[in-house]
Each structure stands twice: as C-alpha cells, then as structure tokens.
Design a protein around this motif. Structure first.
Motif, PDB file in Angstrom:
ATOM      1  N   ARG A 448       0.838  -1.195   0.000  1.00 14.80           N
ATOM      2  CA  ARG A 448       0.000   0.000   0.000  1.00 14.80           C
ATOM      3  C   ARG A 448       0.879   1.254   0.000  1.00 14.80           C
ATOM      4  O   ARG A 448       1.861   1.329   0.752  1.00 14.80           O
ATOM      5  N   PRO A 449       0.503   2.241  -0.798  1.00 14.20           N
ATOM      6  CA  PRO A 449       1.340   3.443  -0.897  1.00 14.20           C
ATOM      7  C   PRO A 449       1.592   4.107   0.449  1.00 14.20           C
ATOM      8  O   PRO A 449       2.677   4.612   0.709  1.00 14.20           O
ATOM      9  N   LEU A 454       6.961   4.208   6.163  1.00 15.98           N
ATOM     10  CA  LEU A 454       7.365   3.300   7.230  1.00 15.98           C
ATOM     11  C   LEU A 454       8.440   2.344   6.726  1.00 15.98           C
ATOM     12  O   LEU A 454       9.453   2.099   7.397  1.00 15.98           O
ATOM     13  N   LEU A 455       8.204   1.814   5.534  1.00 18.14           N
ATOM     14  CA  LEU A 455       9.203   0.909   4.956  1.00 18.14           C
ATOM     15  C   LEU A 455      10.549   1.610   4.800  1.00 18.14           C
ATOM     16  O   LEU A 455      11.601   1.042   5.084  1.00 18.14           O
TER      17      LEU A 455
ATOM     18  N   GLY B 230      10.031  13.091  11.805  1.00 17.45           N
ATOM     19  CA  GLY B 230       9.304  14.328  11.574  1.00 17.45           C
ATOM     20  C   GLY B 230       8.148  14.132  10.619  1.00 17.45           C
ATOM     21  O   GLY B 230       7.050  14.675  10.814  1.00 17.45           O
ATOM     22  N   GLU B 231       8.385  13.325   9.574  1.00 23.81           N
ATOM     23  CA  GLU B 231       7.314  13.063   8.586  1.00 23.81           C
ATOM     24  C   GLU B 231       6.097  12.432   9.251  1.00 23.81           C
ATOM     25  O   GLU B 231       4.972  12.593   8.807  1.00 23.81           O
ATOM     26  N   MET B 232       6.344  11.683  10.321  1.00 25.17           N
ATOM     27  CA  MET B 232       5.251  10.994  11.007  1.00 25.17           C
ATOM     28  C   MET B 232       4.774  11.770  12.231  1.00 25.17           C
ATOM     29  O   MET B 232       3.924  11.288  12.980  1.00 25.17           O
ATOM     30  N   GLY B 233       5.382  12.899  12.477  1.00 19.02           N
ATOM     31  CA  GLY B 233       5.001  13.699  13.642  1.00 19.02           C
ATOM     32  C   GLY B 233       5.498  13.111  14.947  1.00 19.02           C
ATOM     33  O   GLY B 233       4.998  13.432  16.026  1.00 19.02           O
ATOM     34  N   ASN B 321      -1.815   7.952   8.203  1.00 20.68           N
ATOM     35  CA  ASN B 321      -0.398   7.807   7.857  1.00 20.68           C
ATOM     36  C   ASN B 321       0.006   6.340   8.026  1.00 20.68           C
ATOM     37  O   ASN B 321      -0.806   5.493   8.413  1.00 20.68           O
ATOM     38  N   ALA B 322       1.272   6.048   7.722  1.00 24.48           N
ATOM     39  CA  ALA B 322       1.709   4.645   7.723  1.00 24.48           C
ATOM     40  C   ALA B 322       1.573   4.014   9.103  1.00 24.48           C
ATOM     41  O   ALA B 322       1.230   2.832   9.219  1.00 24.48           O
TER      42      ALA B 322
END
Lengths: 616, 387
Positions: A448-449, A454-455, B230-233, B321-322
């Motif tokens: 999933r995009p 995370l990856l 930072g991208e994930m806060g 988010n991821a």
C-alpha cells in the motif's frame, strides 16, 4: 595439498562456465588479456580450468600456459564480476595459477612445447598463426563444462576464424582431413553438448555489429554476445529480445531460438531475426532468405543437427518508449499467478511478462548466496509471496495491471526492498509483518502506498545498506555499483539479464524447459508436480523457475530447475537417474497433449517458425 | 499413561509441565525443528519451567509427525505408543489465521487430530481432552453456549478448522466410546504472577508494534536527524517521553477476552478432574479488556504518548499515515476479538471453577507490566532459552 590450495582448487572447480567474465556487464572493464587474445584460456574462466587441470595433472606446464599465466596482471576485475553472479572470488585462483607457473620456472622447469603438425599448419594457413593452436593449455579449456552428463573431450585443435570465408575454408579442410569439429559461440556451453575430439571452432573474433535503423535490424557476427548487441541497440534507443548476456546471439538463435520474458511481445525462434547466413557442412555459404536454401523454418520433433555454422544474423530491433518501467505482482497461489500472466497475454498488455518462483526472485534481489537463502524463506513465510508475475510495460500497461492485481510492487518499492534487503530480513521486523496477517497476505499491506514512509524508515534503503551484506572488502565496489540507477532498474536489468546467472550461485543449475498450453492449468500443474516428485525421489534440490506467456497467452514456456553440485559424483549420478525418468515421461506427455513440446527437440532448430513447434 | 500432543507449544507445554509436576507418566509427541530434536526441544522447555531432574524420568518423548498416518513412525515398530494409553490431551494446533495456509491448517487441525483419534481408538484410551478455542463460535453474536456449534460463518480459517475438529472428535469418540472433553480457552497470555510466557502474539502484538516504532523513530531522531520521525510527527519530549500521534479507530464497545496461562492450566486441571464424563467447557474471562486500556498500559510502561481513540467519521476526515495504517491493519485482523461483545457462557465450567476457588484475574496494569517486562527481557521470544 595445503588447505589454502584446497580452497583455491574448490573455487576453480566451481566455475560455472557462464562466460560472464567475457563481457563487461558491470561497466568495470574486461579482463585485459582475454580481450586481447580471445581464447577462453586467457579469461578467468579458462584460468580456473587451467588451475584445476594442473592440480589434477591433466596437462604439463606448456609454453602456452606460461604465456597465459604471465599475461594476468591480477587487476581484480574478475573478482567483483564473478562474485556478483556466482559468489565466487576467482582472483586467488588467478594468483595461485601465476604462482604455480612462476615456481615451476624458478625451479628450473622447462615448459613443454608442442610442435605444430601438418593439419595445424594448414589451419594456421587459413586463420593466421595466432588463431589456431594445439597447445594443451588452450585445448583443455575447451574440453569440459559443468554439465554432469558428459565427460571430458580433449580436442586436437582450437581454431578462432576471423571471417565467414575462413569458416568456410576451415570446414572444407576439416572435411578433407576427416576431422570432426564443434562450434562454440562464446567458448562455453553450459549444457556440455559442444565438444569434439577433433577441432573446436571458437567464434570469439567475429564480433562485428552493424545497426540499420531504417530496417529495424542489426547485423551481428557469431562472436557477438547478447549483452553486446543489447548495448548497441540501447545506444540507439532500441531493444532486442535478448538471451542470457554471455550467450552469443547467433549461437543462441540456432540452438534454441531466443526466448525470454520479452517473448511475450517479441515471440521466439524465427520471430527474432530477419535473415541468417550459414556455412553448411560442405563449406558452402547460404543465407536463409534464399529460395534455394534449406527449409530451416520447419520443425521436426526430433534431435537433429544444426543447419550449419551461423556466420551472421540479421536480428530484429524493437522500438521502446520513454515511459517503460517494471513491476511485480506477488502471489501465494500459482494458478492465480498463471491466470494473470495469461490475461496479460490475451489482452496484449506489457512487453515482458513472466511468472517467477521465489528462487528467482530471491536470487535476483540478493547480493549473496546467504541472503538469497534467507530471503527465499522469508518471502513465503513472512510476506506470503511464493510467486510473482513480473512485467515491463509502458504506463498504460502498468495502469492496466494495477487494475487487474490486488497488490503491486512497483519499481520504486522494489528498489526500496532491494536496497534495504538486509533489514527486510531482520527477525523483529519479520515478526511484526507476520502479525499483519489475517485474511490477506502481508504483502498486500506492504504494497500500500501509505506504507512507504514506514518501509523507508525501517529498511533505510541505500547502496551502503545493500552492500553491507557482502564481504567487507567488496562493500565499497558493491555500493558504487548500486549507486547506479540501472542496477535496480527492472527494465534495464531484464533487457540485459545480468542477474540470470545468479540462479546458479548456490549450485549448478540444470534447467528443463517445456512449451506448454497456457490455458491448461492441469497440464502445467502436472508438469510442476512431476518435476517435483522426480527431484524428491532422487534427492535433488529443485524449484519452479519461470513461465512466460507466448503468442497472446495461448502458449507459454515453462522452466523447472534442478540444482546439483557438479563436482560431486553422487550428485551427477542423481541427475543421470532422474533424466532417465524425465525423458520418457515428457515424451509421452507431449505425444498426448497439444501444446506440450520439450525444448530438447528445439535444440538446433531455433530458426524454426514457433508455430511449427507450439501447435503441433 | 497420558499422551500429550503439542507439548512444545504454548498451552501444551504448560499442561505438560503441570502434569509432570503432578508426577503423572506422560508421553510427549513432538517433532524436531530446525535441526533440534524433539527430545532436545522438550528438554529445553522443561528447563524453562525449571522442572527438577527427578520428575523428568516420567516423561518420554516420541519424535513423530502429526500430519502423517501413524505419526510417520515405522509401522509395526515397537514404540511407547504401542502400549496402553489412558488419556490423550490433544493440544497440537496450527494457530495461523492466514487463509493461504488453509492446507497446512487442515493438515494439522483436522488431519493431525484424525491420526491422534486413530491411536485413541486402537490404544484403549478412555478419555480424550481436546484443546479448542472459544472462537469456534465464529461470527455467532450474543451468547455463546458451552455446546457444539455450527456457525454460518467464521472470522478465519483457524476458527473454522477448530470448529470442524470439535465435530470430528465428537463423532469419532462417541463411536469408539471414548469420553471427550473439549476445552475452549479465549486468548491466552503469560503467567499472571511471573509474567512468563512462551508466546507473544495477540495481546502483545500492538504493544510490541508501538515499541518497535518508538525505538525506530527515536533512533532516527538521535542518529540521523529525525527526518523520517518528523514526517510521522514523532518527537521526543523534554521529559523523555516520546509522542507518536496515532489515531485508533474506536467505534464500538466490547473488549478482548484474555486469560493468563496459569488460570488456563488450573481451569483445565479442575475440569479434567471434576467432570469425568466430558463435555464442552469455556475457559474465559468474565471481564474483557478494552484495547484502549492495553494501549494505555503500553504507553505508560514505555513512556509513549499520542495514541488516541478516534471515531470512524473523524478518521475518514484526514488520511491515515503509515503508522496508523499499521495499527489499523492489526485492528482489522483482530477486530472480532478486540471489539468482542459476545458473552461466552460458563454454565458448565463456571461452577466447577467456582467450587475450587479458581477465578480469572482481570488484566491490570501490574499484570500487564510483569508480562511485558518479561516479553522485552526475552526479546519477544527470541531469547527464551537464553540464546
């Protein structure tokens, strides 16, 4: 023999004869003496054989051997090249060979000199004194291959003709002298079929390539490799349907007809060329595009000889577009993977398509044997991937595949996974990924995009991360290689096929190829399960290889691979016994099942129209 | 003589240790794995339980493969299995939820059971104890009784095969005149007093995931400038706590029915002793735990903040988010267990346990801390045996 020598000898004996050291596929240069002297004996492959032959007392130290040993500068090009595909480190063999010959000379040894006999003098009269020899050090490097079912055959002469007329003259002389001969395109044959007790013709000097863009064709000499032709096509923004990179173009067409994942769009056999020129067994020259020429486009389901020695092929060049890219569609279920491949065939989607097994995927991605072995476990167990449909296509094709597939590993994701591979295999990360699983396999979630950031954080993909998986002294060169985008570019990698030899990194590969009806899952599954059964019965390592749709998904070519240690007599015996079962079983299956043809019968009939063996 | 299968698994090992401690003579059917023999695997487990050497003489290990008829042992060869077996405790099970592993699940949970029942029939076995699961109830809502069920649908292949296994055991045991007891635990975690466990999945997984992500992004902040964090806060606060802004969908009531393994073992033994005629017994908690509580416990324990329960509508308003996706994926997979509003009846098991003063403790932060401390200490199972 001291232990060090034992290790060196083991390395020498493990040479797979893939001739990858004869092409500059990493862009790091080519073995200088090999490039200059052309005989395989001067390449690392030949030197590996020579070291083994000396250790086994098969040859004396000859003048030729001294020359071969002295020309090696220990530059180390071969070490990275060979490690990249086989995991072997040949440099120490090169050094050991030099040392051994040096010690012989220092100890007052006098190299043996073999005087030219009358036939050799006449051969040299045709090709020049440098290009025909009877020195045992050269002969022995043309006498054997890892193929486990053929013994060594020492030729009397090795000849490197430089032109079509020289080939014709050599053939006429051979006929006059009653001298049997065999032709080796690149001085190596992994199937071991190309040996002679008389004369071996190595076409290495005939390396002319000429592109005719207006006619979408390239004229190639018989010493030109697939890699070199693809490079030339690439320079012109074009492409050819390529064989393994070190295989010669002419030899490959004549032998089996070129097939690859690109055969999905470009076909195989007679689809790949416009015309070919041969020297026949009488030494007469004929092109195929001649009304009086033998009908090599026909196919007979039997083992028959080649139409002659190919001295030139006019190969088709294919157009490319700037938006081409690759992707992988992962699967747990084989039938579902085959169904997608067939769908892509039927709908004419994509340029290159193949269903690949995990042995292929794991080895293509991994820089080392150890990592490939671990990845091969992790792919099914943790990620739920047992197969993947690989495809190259323009953006329209890729969009279509995205719509047809539940999950897609696009080129960016594959680059992330490849360059972060050592961390992908981290046990803690694997445990977490396994925890994703319920009704859907984990790969669907990882694809999933929104999972990309995370990856990226977990894998920290980089050339340095990737290179961390190889021996310390190779990390810098590996990092440099993988800093180049082409080394993770699916399109480039599959055009040039430089990773294909990694299949044999663990053990020598014994490939079985069968044309199959793609709409018959029952037949395809039967073939896989029978190969599996026979391998298990004989205790042979084995794996499904790949399957590529052909002719709009009506047919496909399937490869199933057995793996053996070709230096172990017990393993050789296993494969011999297995072959006794495989031949009759496949013959029987082919007889009663439309669309099944054992590639064994296409050998030497690679110029046939594919329709003649696909639709018998 | 008691034959026990699955003795190297989580529940099987605990039952085995308990029976050994009671000086029962037991046969353990186990397989070798990754080059470690069955006997060595069992030995390692008995060490883990700290069972003294003098008790181990009553244990015999048979190396066999459950999925193969006769366990793959040479037909006719004398083995301890040829003798008389009084009881069989069948714990062996494949607990994967993965549909893609259906063949393997059926081979173990049904095929394997069939082979054990074959042995039960020919060995004169009088009692058969089948370790099943409360979740054979499948998607049955409301009250789930202690009786055989045929749900119209299941959450996953594990539930389905376990349900089919119960029916298979009932049919075969009743035909052979063997008394059958079916034990249906809910989700089992570590020991409530020591925190020790052999398995770190269901309850542990979301906490482990949170801790993994915390460590990942803390390293990113400390060693690589924190761009990814930072991208994930994600940030490290002045007080040393780590903020991870992760919304978790919270829409329904209900909770996770978890029981500690020591309660499971005591309950199993009490029912085995008290109800000789057999039957179906739930071994469950009367106080399901909310996932939010588990996350709160985890946040407190590992100095994390930022997780928040969020109604579905709010979740949709902003893309996930991821990190949120990871948790959501987990929640999707375990939804039926996490938001479980069903009541597992204890009409039969309840009185037995009550009469012996056996009660399932609720999952408090103290118990949780013990369990998680142990999980971290043993590397979530990677260093169980000190490797």
């Amino acid at each position: 023999m001291p232990k060090d020598d034992d290790d060196v000898l083991r390395t020498a004996a493990q040479c797979r004869h893939y001739a990858m050291c004869k092409i500059d596929y990493l862009g790091t240069g080519l073995c200088p003496p090999g490039k200059k002297y052309h005989y395989v004996s001067y390449y690392p492959q030949g030197r590996m054989d020579l070291y083994a032959a000396l250790a086994e007392d098969l040859i004396p130290v000859t003048e030729g051997l001294v020359r071969i040993a002295e020309t090696c500068t220990l530059c180390g090009i071969c070490d990275l090249q060979c490690h990249f595909v086989t995991g072997l480190r040949p440099l120490r063999v090169m050094k050991a060979l030099k040392d051994r010959v040096g010690d012989f000379l220092k100890g007052g040894g006098k190299p043996a000199s073999v005087a030219p006999d009358a036939p050799l003098r006449r051969l040299q009269g045709i090709v020049g004194a440098d290009w025909a020899t009877n020195d045992p050090a050269v002969l022995v490097t043309y006498a054997n291959d890892p193929f486990p079912l053929a013994g060594m055959k020492m030729p009397r002469y090795v000849v490197l003709p430089g032109s079509r007329d020289e080939v014709a003259a050599v053939v006429r002389l051979a006929n006059e002298l009653g001298l049997p001969y065999a032709v080796r395109g690149n001085g190596g044959s992994v199937f071991g079929f190309v040996f002679s007790e008389g004369m071996v013709l190595d076409m290495q000097r005939m390396r002319r390539i000429s592109v005719d863009k207006d006619n979408w064709s390239a004229s190639v000499g018989p010493g030109v490799t697939s890699f070199e032709l693809q490079q030339e096509a690439f320079r012109h923004g074009l492409r050819v349907n390529a064989a393994e990179p070190a295989a010669t173009v002419c030899g490959n067409i004549v032998c089996t007809g070129t097939f690859s994942a690109w055969s999905h769009a470009y076909g195989t056999a007679a689809d790949g060329f416009i015309d070919m020129e041969f020297v026949d067994s009488r030494g007469e020259v004929f092109p195929l595009n001649d009304k009086k020429a033998p009908n090599v486009y026909a196919f007979e389901n039997a083992v028959i000889p080649a139409p002659g020695i190919c001295t030139e092929a006019l190969v088709k060049l294919q157009p490319t577009t700037e938006d081409e890219d690759g992707l992988l569609v992962p699967f747990w279920d084989f039938d579902q993977a085959v169904a997608l491949a067939r769908e892509l065939g039927r709908r004419r989607i994509g340029l290159a398509v193949a269903v690949m097994g995990i042995h292929y995927i794991a080895n293509f991605m991994s820089p080392s044997k150890d990592l490939a072995g671990r990845l091969k476990d992790v792919l099914p167990e943790t990620l739920g991937i047992r197969y993947a449909v690989f495809a190259i296509g323009d953006r329209f094709a890729r969009e279509a595949i995205h719509k047809l597939a539940a999950a897609v590993i696009d080129s960016d994701l594959l680059r992330t996974l490849t360059l972060g591979l050592p961390r992908l295999l981290d046990p803690e990360w694997q445990d977490l990924v396994k925890g994703f699983e319920a009704g859907r396999p984990p790969y669907e979630i990882l694809c999933r995009p929104e999972m990309r950031p995370l990856l990226e954080a977990v894998l920290r993909p980089s050339p340095e991360t990737f290179a961390g998986a190889v021996e310390e002294d190779l990390r810098k060169p590996y990092a440099e290689l993988y800093s180049q985008p082409r080394f993770t570019d699916m399109t480039w990698l599959n055009m040039f096929r430089i990773l294909s030899s990694r299949m044999s990194r663990r053990k020598h590969m014994f490939a079985f190829l069968v044309y199959v009806p793609l709409d018959r899952h029952d037949v395809i599954n039967h073939i896989n399960s029978e190969f599996d059964r026979i391998a298990q019965a004989h205790g042979i390592d084995h794996d499904f290889g790949f399957l590529t749709p052909m002719d709009l998904g009506k047919r496909a070519i399937l490869e199933y691979d057995y793996y053996i240690d070709h230096t172990d007599p017990a393993e050789r015996e296993k494969i011999r016994r297995a072959m006794l079962e495989i031949g009759p079983w496949l013959d029987g299956l082919a007889e009663r099942t439309k669309g099944v043809t054992f590639l064994k019968y296409v050998f030497s009939q690679g110029c046939s129209r594919k329709e003649n063996f696909l639709y018998r | 003589m008691i034959l026990l299968t699955g003795g190297t698994g989580f529940l099987g090992a605990h039952i085995a240790a308990h029976l050994i401690d009671r000086k029962e003579r037991i046969l353990l059917l186990a397989r070798s794995r990754q080059g470690v023999s069955a006997a060595a695997r069992v030995g390692r487990l008995l060490d883990w339980f700290g069972l003294p050497a003098d008790l181990r003489g009553k244990v015999e290990v048979i190396e066999g493969c459950l999925e193969r008829p006769g366990f793959g042992l040479e037909p006719g060869a004398p083995t301890p299995l040829s003798g008389e077996i009084d009881e069989i405790v069948h714990c062996a099970s494949n607990t994967s939820f993965a549909e893609r592993k259906r063949v393997e699940l059926e081979a173990v949970n049904l095929g394997g059971l069939g082979h054990v029942l074959d042995l039960a029939e020919r060995s004169g076995c009088r009692r058969f104890h089948l370790i099943s699961t409360a979740y054979v109830a499948g998607l049955t809502p409301g009250h789930c009784a202690e009786e055989l069920v045929r749900p119209s649908a299941f959450t996953n292949v594990y539930e389905e095969t376990k349900c089919r296994a119960e029916w298979l055991a009932v049919e075969r045991c009743s035909r052979a005149g063997i008394r059958l007891s079916i034990y249906r635990p809910s989700i089992v975690y570590g020991h409530s007093e020591t925190g020790r466990s052999l398995l770190f999945n269901a309850l542990y997984y979301p906490v482990r995931t949170a801790l993994f992500l915390k460590n990942l992004y803390e390293r990113d902040i400390r060693e690589r400038g924190g761009k990814k964090a930072g991208e994930m806060g994600v940030r490290i606060e002045a007080d040393g706590w780590t903020t991870m802004p992760i919304r978790i969908r919270a829409e329904d009531e209900g909770g996770l029915n978890v029981i500690p393994v020591d309660f499971f073992v005591r309950a199993f033994e009490a029912i085995r002793e008290a109800v000789g005629e057999g039957g179906v017994f739930h071994i469950v908690s009367s106080q399901p735990t909310r996932i939010e509580d588990i996350i709160d416990y985890g946040q407190t324990l590992f100095r994390i903040r930022g997780f928040s329960a969020c109604p579905a509508q709010e979740m949709e308003a902003k893309p996930r988010n991821a990190l949120e996706k990871v948790f959501e994926t987990y929640l999707e997979a375990y939804e039926p267990y996490i938001r479980d509003r069903r009541v597992f009846g204890t009409e039969k098991s309840g009185p037995v346990l009550e009469s012996r003063g056996i009660r399932c403790p609720g999952l408090t932060i103290d118990i949780f801390k013990k369990c998680l401390d142990y999980a971290v200490q043993c590397g979530w199972g990677a260093r169980l045996y000190g490797e």
